[in-house]
Enzyme design. Structure first.
Site, PDB file in Angstrom:
ATOM      1  CD1 TRP A   1     -36.275 -17.327 -30.825  1.00 62.40           C
ATOM      2  CD2 TRP A   1     -38.437 -16.818 -31.074  1.00 62.40           C
ATOM      3  NE1 TRP A   1     -36.679 -16.674 -29.682  1.00 62.40           N
ATOM      4  CE2 TRP A   1     -38.014 -16.356 -29.805  1.00 62.40           C
ATOM      5  CE3 TRP A   1     -39.758 -16.621 -31.445  1.00 62.40           C
ATOM      6  CZ2 TRP A   1     -38.858 -15.702 -28.924  1.00 62.40           C
ATOM      7  CZ3 TRP A   1     -40.615 -15.967 -30.568  1.00 62.40           C
ATOM      8  CH2 TRP A   1     -40.166 -15.520 -29.329  1.00 62.40           C
ATOM      9  CG  HIS A   2     -42.489 -17.920 -33.595  1.00 62.45           C
ATOM     10  ND1 HIS A   2     -41.675 -17.215 -34.469  1.00 62.45           N
ATOM     11  CD2 HIS A   2     -43.255 -16.996 -32.976  1.00 62.45           C
ATOM     12  CE1 HIS A   2     -41.941 -15.919 -34.354  1.00 62.45           C
ATOM     13  NE2 HIS A   2     -42.884 -15.759 -33.472  1.00 62.45           N
ATOM     14  N   GLY A   3     -41.039 -22.294 -32.629  1.00 60.29           N
ATOM     15  CA  GLY A   3     -41.340 -23.640 -32.184  1.00 60.29           C
ATOM     16  C   GLY A   3     -40.665 -24.705 -33.015  1.00 60.29           C
TER      17      GLY A   3
END
Length: 482
Positions: free
Chosen positions: A325-327
Site C-alpha cells: 500500500w505504501h508504494g
C-alpha cells in the site's frame, strides 16, 4: 498545498474566519464552504486531480443509495464490486501499473524471452491511497449493513474530501466522521484551543525534528557505501524519527485543524516508539490504516480463527499488502514481510495481546524489563525502516552489509556533525515530552493539564520560537507520495 507553507498560513485563518464569522449559521452553508475550501486545497497542486476524487465520490454515493433500494444479495454484491473496481482500479492504474508492467517484462527476460510493454507517463495524484480507502470503507460498511447510506450528497462529498486529512490521513470511517456533517457546528473555545496546541506540536515534530533529520538521512543513505557502520546506524535511527515526526506531525496538524472547525478525528498515533513488542507497535502506529486492514482484509480472510496455518497466512497477507500500500517498490513489500516475521513469534506464543495498557502506567520511570523491551522493539523497527527508505533492494542490502561491518564499533564520522547534534537534542526533547504525555491524546494536552498558565504559555511561545529559528521550511511530507 503544504501544511508548512505560506499559502496554508493564509488559507487556514481565512477559511476559519469565513466559517465562523461570515457565512450564515447553517450546516449547509458550513458544508458548502468546507467542500469549496477542500477542493481549493487539493486542487492547489493540480486541478485535474479533482476529477478523480469527484468521480470516486459520485460512484460511492450512488452505490450506497442503490444498495439501500434493494435487498437482493446478488445485486448488492454487484454494487459493492463496482465500488471496489472503481476505487482500486483507479489506485492500481495511477500507482501500480508501471510496477506490474516492469516486473512482467523482467520475469520474461529471466527466461530469455523479450517482451515489450509500454509504461504510463502519469503523475501520481497526491493522497490517492488515503481518500480511495476512506471512500471504499463507506461502501463496504453500507454493504455489511453497519451503516445507513446517506442521501445528503453535500455531506458525503465533504466526508471524502475534508481538507485537513485529505492527502495523508487519518483515514476516517464514515461512522465517525459523516454524522458530524449532518449537524450545525457551534464554536467551542476549548476544542479550538486544544486544536491549536495539537497543531503546534505537529509543526514541531515535522518542521524541527523530521525536516532537520531529513538533511542528514538523505546524505547518509545516498552515500551508504562510503560511510562507516556507526554512521549508517545513526542514519537509520535518524530516519526512524524523521518518518515518525513527519507522519505523526501531519496527523497532529490534521486533527488539530479539524478541531478548529468543530470536528473530532480518531487518534492516529499513540507514542509508538514506546511499544514493548511489535504487536503493540502496530496498535500505536498509523492506527487508522492498521485498523482498516484489520476490519476489511484480515477479519474477512478469517482473522485469528481457524488453523494456525490459515492464521499465519492471514498475518503475512495483511503485512505484505500493508507494505505494498505504501508504494510500488519491492522495498515496501519486503518491509511488510519483515514485520510479519517479527509478529509471528508473538502469535505462536500467544503474546500478541500482552501489552494493551500504557507503558509504565501510573509510574514516571519505566521498569528495567520494560525499558529493554522498548529498546528491542525500537531496534527491529529501525532496522526494518532501512528497507522502507532505501531506493531498491540492492541499495538496502549494501546498507546492511556496511552497517554490520567492523566499522560499526566506531565513532560516527560525519560532515556537519555540530548541527546534527542539534537535531539529536530536539529528538531528546521529543522523547521526554512524549513520555510525559503518553497517557493523553496528544503531548501538549498533558502540558495543559499539569502546569499553571504562565508556565504553559512560556512553553508554547518557546516552542514557536524554536520552530521559527530551527525549522526547515516547506519540505514535502513523506506520506504525500503514498
Amino acid at each position: 498545498m503544504l501544511f508548512n507553507s505560506l499559502e496554508f498560513a493564509v488559507f487556514l485563518p481565512l477559511v476559519f474566519l469565513l466559517y465562523w464569522f461570515i457565512i450564515p449559521k447553517h450546516k449547509k452553508f458550513q458544508n458548502a464552504l468546507i467542500l469549496t475550501s477542500s477542493y481549493v486545497f487539493y486542487g492547489w497542486w493540480d486541478w485535474r486531480f479533482l476529477c478523480l476524487i469527484l468521480f470516486s465520490s459520485i460512484v460511492d454515493y450512488y452505490v450506497g443509495i442503490q444498495m439501500q433500494n434493494t435487498d437482493i444479495k446478488k445485486r448488492r454484491k454487484q454494487l459493492l464490486w463496482l465500488s471496489v473496481f472503481v476505487n482500486l482500479g483507479v489506485l492500481i492504474l495511477f500507482k501500480y501499473y508501471n510496477f506490474f508492467a516492469q516486473n512482467f517484462v523482467d520475469a520474461f527476460t529471466l527466461f530469455g524471452k523479450s517482451v515489450s510493454l509500454s509504461s504510463l507517463d502519469i503523475i501520481l495524484p497526491v493522497g490517492i491511497s488515503f481518500y480511495t480507502f476512506q471512500s471504499l470503507s463507506y461502501s463496504i460498511d453500507v454493504y455489511r449493513r453497519k451503516l445507513e447510506p446517506t442521501k445528503d450528497w453535500l455531506s458525503f462529498l465533504c466526508y471524502v474530501s475534508f481538507f485537513p486529512q485529505l492527502v495523508a490521513g487519518p483515514i476516517e470511517r464514515a461512522k465517525n466522521l459523516l454524522p458530524q456533517f449532518y449537524k450545525l457546528r457551534k464554536f467551542n473555545y476549548n476544542q479550538a484551543t486544544d486544536g491549536i496546541r495539537q497543531m503546534l506540536w505537529g509543526f514541531f515534530k515535522k518542521i524541527v525534528v523530521a525536516d532537520n533529520c531529513a538533511k542528514y538521512v538523505n546524505i547518509i543513505f545516498d552515500s551508504a557505501e562510503d560511510q562507516s557502520g556507526s554512521t549508517l546506524l545513526l542514519g537509520a535511527v535518524l530516519f526512524s524519527f524523521q518518518i515518525y515526526g513527519d507522519f505523526s506531525g501531519y496527523s497532529d496538524i490534521a486533527i488539530g485543524s479539524a478541531k478548529l472547525f468543530g470536528f473530532d478525528f480518531k487518534q492516529n498515533f499513540r507514542v509508538p516508539y514506546f511499544s514493548r513488542n511489535i504487536a503493540e507497535f502496530w496498535r500505536r502506529w498509523h492506527i487508522s490504516l492498521s485498523t482498516w486492514f484489520r476490519d476489511y482484509l484480515y477479519i474477512p480472510l478469517g482473522g485469528s480463527y481457524g488453523s494456525k496455518t490459515n492464521v499465519l497466512r492471514n498475518i503475512f497477507i495483511i503485512f505484505i499488502v500493508s507494505g505494498f500500500w505504501h508504494g510500488a517498490n519491492w522495498t515496501f513489500i519486503f518491509w511488510g514481510f519483515l514485520h510479519a516475521l517479527f509478529f509471528v513469534p508473538l502469535f505462536l506464543f500467544n503474546t500478541n495481546r500482552k501489552y494493551l495498557n500504557t507503558v509504565s502506567e501510573n509510574r514516571f520511570f519505566a521498569r528495567p524489563k520494560e525499558l529493554l523491551s522498548i529498546l528491542y522493539t525500537f531496534a527491529i523497527v529501525t532496522l526494518a525502516w532501512v528497507f522502507f527508505r532505501a531506493d531498491n533492494l540492492p541499495h538496502a542490502f549494501v546498507y546492511f552489509k556496511t552497517l554490520f561491518s567492523p566499522s560499526l564499533i566506531s565513532i560516527p564520522d560525519f560532515v556537519g556533525e555540530e548541527k546534527m547534534l542539534i537535531s539529536l537534542f530536539f529528538i531528546g526533547i521529543l522523547i521526554i515530552l512524549e513520555w510525559f504525555g503518553r497517557d493523553n491524546n496528544h503531548t501538549l494536552e498533558s502540558i495543559n493539564k499539569h502546569f499553571s498558565k504562565p508556565i504553559r504559555y512560556t512553553f508554547y511561545y518557546l516552542l514557536v520560537m524554536i520552530i521559527f529559528l530551527f525549522g526547515v521550511q516547506e519540505q514535502p511530507f513523506i506520506y504525500f507520495q503514498f
